[in-house]
Design a protein around this motif. Structure first.
Motif, PDB file in Angstrom:
ATOM      1  N   GLY A 159       8.586 -87.011   9.987  1.00  0.00           N
ATOM      2  CA  GLY A 159       8.291 -86.952  11.418  1.00  0.00           C
ATOM      3  C   GLY A 159       7.848 -88.298  11.967  1.00  0.00           C
ATOM      4  O   GLY A 159       8.266 -88.712  13.047  1.00  0.00           O
ATOM      5  N   LEU A 160       7.010 -89.028  11.217  1.00  0.00           N
ATOM      6  CA  LEU A 160       6.558 -90.354  11.656  1.00  0.00           C
ATOM      7  C   LEU A 160       7.708 -91.351  11.696  1.00  0.00           C
ATOM      8  O   LEU A 160       7.829 -92.147  12.635  1.00  0.00           O
ATOM      9  CB  LEU A 160       5.444 -90.864  10.741  1.00  0.00           C
ATOM     10  CG  LEU A 160       4.115 -90.122  10.851  1.00  0.00           C
ATOM     11  CD1 LEU A 160       3.148 -90.603   9.772  1.00  0.00           C
ATOM     12  CD2 LEU A 160       3.514 -90.295  12.228  1.00  0.00           C
ATOM     13  N   VAL A 161       8.567 -91.296  10.688  1.00  0.00           N
ATOM     14  CA  VAL A 161       9.738 -92.187  10.673  1.00  0.00           C
ATOM     15  C   VAL A 161      10.648 -91.864  11.855  1.00  0.00           C
ATOM     16  O   VAL A 161      11.158 -92.774  12.524  1.00  0.00           O
ATOM     17  CB  VAL A 161      10.501 -92.074   9.328  1.00  0.00           C
ATOM     18  CG1 VAL A 161      11.843 -92.778   9.394  1.00  0.00           C
ATOM     19  CG2 VAL A 161       9.651 -92.636   8.195  1.00  0.00           C
ATOM     20  N   CYS A 162      10.835 -90.590  12.142  1.00  0.00           N
ATOM     21  CA  CYS A 162      11.673 -90.189  13.281  1.00  0.00           C
ATOM     22  C   CYS A 162      11.096 -90.691  14.602  1.00  0.00           C
ATOM     23  O   CYS A 162      11.847 -91.128  15.479  1.00  0.00           O
ATOM     24  CB  CYS A 162      11.832 -88.671  13.326  1.00  0.00           C
ATOM     25  SG  CYS A 162      12.951 -88.031  12.079  1.00  0.00           S
ATOM     26  N   ILE A 163       9.779 -90.641  14.746  1.00  0.00           N
ATOM     27  CA  ILE A 163       9.165 -91.159  15.974  1.00  0.00           C
ATOM     28  C   ILE A 163       9.497 -92.632  16.133  1.00  0.00           C
ATOM     29  O   ILE A 163       9.913 -93.078  17.210  1.00  0.00           O
ATOM     30  CB  ILE A 163       7.640 -90.934  15.973  1.00  0.00           C
ATOM     31  CG1 ILE A 163       7.345 -89.466  16.229  1.00  0.00           C
ATOM     32  CG2 ILE A 163       6.955 -91.808  17.037  1.00  0.00           C
ATOM     33  CD1 ILE A 163       5.883 -89.100  16.123  1.00  0.00           C
ATOM     34  N   VAL A 206      11.955 -94.437  14.789  1.00  0.00           N
ATOM     35  CA  VAL A 206      13.390 -94.681  14.966  1.00  0.00           C
ATOM     36  C   VAL A 206      13.876 -94.216  16.333  1.00  0.00           C
ATOM     37  O   VAL A 206      14.503 -94.980  17.068  1.00  0.00           O
ATOM     38  CB  VAL A 206      14.206 -94.001  13.839  1.00  0.00           C
ATOM     39  CG1 VAL A 206      15.694 -94.024  14.135  1.00  0.00           C
ATOM     40  CG2 VAL A 206      13.927 -94.678  12.507  1.00  0.00           C
ATOM     41  N   PHE A 207      13.578 -92.975  16.704  1.00  0.00           N
ATOM     42  CA  PHE A 207      14.159 -92.399  17.909  1.00  0.00           C
ATOM     43  C   PHE A 207      13.432 -92.765  19.200  1.00  0.00           C
ATOM     44  O   PHE A 207      14.040 -92.775  20.265  1.00  0.00           O
ATOM     45  CB  PHE A 207      14.263 -90.877  17.788  1.00  0.00           C
ATOM     46  CG  PHE A 207      15.247 -90.450  16.737  1.00  0.00           C
ATOM     47  CD1 PHE A 207      16.601 -90.661  16.914  1.00  0.00           C
ATOM     48  CD2 PHE A 207      14.819 -89.871  15.553  1.00  0.00           C
ATOM     49  CE1 PHE A 207      17.516 -90.289  15.945  1.00  0.00           C
ATOM     50  CE2 PHE A 207      15.727 -89.492  14.578  1.00  0.00           C
ATOM     51  CZ  PHE A 207      17.074 -89.704  14.775  1.00  0.00           C
ATOM     52  N   VAL A 208      12.130 -93.058  19.127  1.00  0.00           N
ATOM     53  CA  VAL A 208      11.383 -93.381  20.346  1.00  0.00           C
ATOM     54  C   VAL A 208      11.312 -94.887  20.585  1.00  0.00           C
ATOM     55  O   VAL A 208      11.397 -95.334  21.722  1.00  0.00           O
ATOM     56  CB  VAL A 208       9.963 -92.762  20.301  1.00  0.00           C
ATOM     57  CG1 VAL A 208       9.145 -93.177  21.507  1.00  0.00           C
ATOM     58  CG2 VAL A 208      10.046 -91.245  20.216  1.00  0.00           C
ATOM     59  N   SER A 218      10.814 -88.643  23.187  1.00  0.00           N
ATOM     60  CA  SER A 218       9.458 -88.134  22.950  1.00  0.00           C
ATOM     61  C   SER A 218       9.405 -86.616  23.093  1.00  0.00           C
ATOM     62  O   SER A 218       8.703 -85.941  22.339  1.00  0.00           O
ATOM     63  CB  SER A 218       8.469 -88.783  23.924  1.00  0.00           C
ATOM     64  OG  SER A 218       8.385 -90.162  23.680  1.00  0.00           O
ATOM     65  N   ILE A 219      10.140 -86.091  24.053  1.00  0.00           N
ATOM     66  CA  ILE A 219      10.193 -84.637  24.225  1.00  0.00           C
ATOM     67  C   ILE A 219      10.762 -83.978  22.975  1.00  0.00           C
ATOM     68  O   ILE A 219      10.221 -82.987  22.470  1.00  0.00           O
ATOM     69  CB  ILE A 219      11.005 -84.266  25.480  1.00  0.00           C
ATOM     70  CG1 ILE A 219      10.249 -84.709  26.737  1.00  0.00           C
ATOM     71  CG2 ILE A 219      11.324 -82.769  25.523  1.00  0.00           C
ATOM     72  CD1 ILE A 219      11.061 -84.665  28.015  1.00  0.00           C
ATOM     73  N   PHE A 220      11.836 -84.553  22.435  1.00  0.00           N
ATOM     74  CA  PHE A 220      12.414 -84.004  21.211  1.00  0.00           C
ATOM     75  C   PHE A 220      11.468 -84.167  20.019  1.00  0.00           C
ATOM     76  O   PHE A 220      11.408 -83.314  19.139  1.00  0.00           O
ATOM     77  CB  PHE A 220      13.769 -84.645  20.915  1.00  0.00           C
ATOM     78  CG  PHE A 220      14.865 -84.135  21.800  1.00  0.00           C
ATOM     79  CD1 PHE A 220      15.403 -82.874  21.598  1.00  0.00           C
ATOM     80  CD2 PHE A 220      15.348 -84.895  22.845  1.00  0.00           C
ATOM     81  CE1 PHE A 220      16.406 -82.383  22.417  1.00  0.00           C
ATOM     82  CE2 PHE A 220      16.346 -84.420  23.675  1.00  0.00           C
ATOM     83  CZ  PHE A 220      16.881 -83.154  23.460  1.00  0.00           C
ATOM     84  N   MET A 221      10.710 -85.252  20.006  1.00  0.00           N
ATOM     85  CA  MET A 221       9.753 -85.465  18.911  1.00  0.00           C
ATOM     86  C   MET A 221       8.607 -84.460  18.973  1.00  0.00           C
ATOM     87  O   MET A 221       8.102 -84.025  17.940  1.00  0.00           O
ATOM     88  CB  MET A 221       9.208 -86.892  18.929  1.00  0.00           C
ATOM     89  CG  MET A 221      10.207 -87.948  18.513  1.00  0.00           C
ATOM     90  SD  MET A 221      10.848 -87.699  16.846  1.00  0.00           S
ATOM     91  CE  MET A 221      12.514 -87.174  17.212  1.00  0.00           C
TER      92      MET A 221
END
Length: 159
Positions: A56-60, A62-64, A22-25
């Motif tokens: 950005g939404l896809v990254c959230i 996937v990564f979070v 979340s910090i990276f996002m």
């Protein structure tokens, strides 16, 4: 092929990894917002900003949400008298065997996010590389560090 190791890491690892992601996002979204502001100021087509927001939404997601669960499911370890067996990976599963005779030192590490959940990482150093068993309960990490240290010392004395 060998069976997978028995021991799991702590379930709170998922929470700690989600906070880190979340910090990276937040940083990614600050960059996306800066891109949107720049595109408005310099009259770039708004489609680029939209593409950035979708990415950005896809990254959230996937990564979070996705990757921490998958990492937790795959992370396993087991300590034997002669070796340490570690398994990790998401798409590519890596199984590592570290002979006790190669272990030079063992550390526990704890950053602020791991400390919040009473977790610690055990770091195992050999001459060539360092291996980690992440996100164990503090007490388990200390016991594991001491056990590996004892087993590695015994092996060195036998040689």
């Amino acid at each position: 092929m060998r069976k997978q190791p028995k021991n799991n890491i702590a379930p709170d690892a998922i929470k700690a990894w989600r906070i880190t992601a979340s910090i990276f996002m937040v940083i990614l979204w600050l960059i996306i917002i800066a891109g949107i502001v720049v595109s408005v100021i310099f009259h770039f087509p708004i489609i680029y900003s939209g593409i950035g927001a979708v990415i950005g939404l896809v990254c959230i997601y996937v990564f979070v949400f996705l990757i921490p669960k998958l990492r937790y499911k795959r992370w396993r370890y087991e300590i034997f008298e002669q070796e340490i067996y570690i398994q990790h990976g998401i798409l590519i599963v890596t199984r590592t065997i570290i002979p006790m005779i190669r272990v030079q030192h063992v550390d526990t590490e704890q950053g602020p996010i791991l400390k919040k959940y009473n977790l610690a990482t055990v770091s195992i150093s050999t001459a060539a590389t360092t291996h980690e068993i992440p996100a164990l309960l503090e007490e388990d990490a200390s016991q594991l560090r001491d056990r590996i240290s004892t087993l590695a010392r015994v092996d060195e004395d036998d040689v």
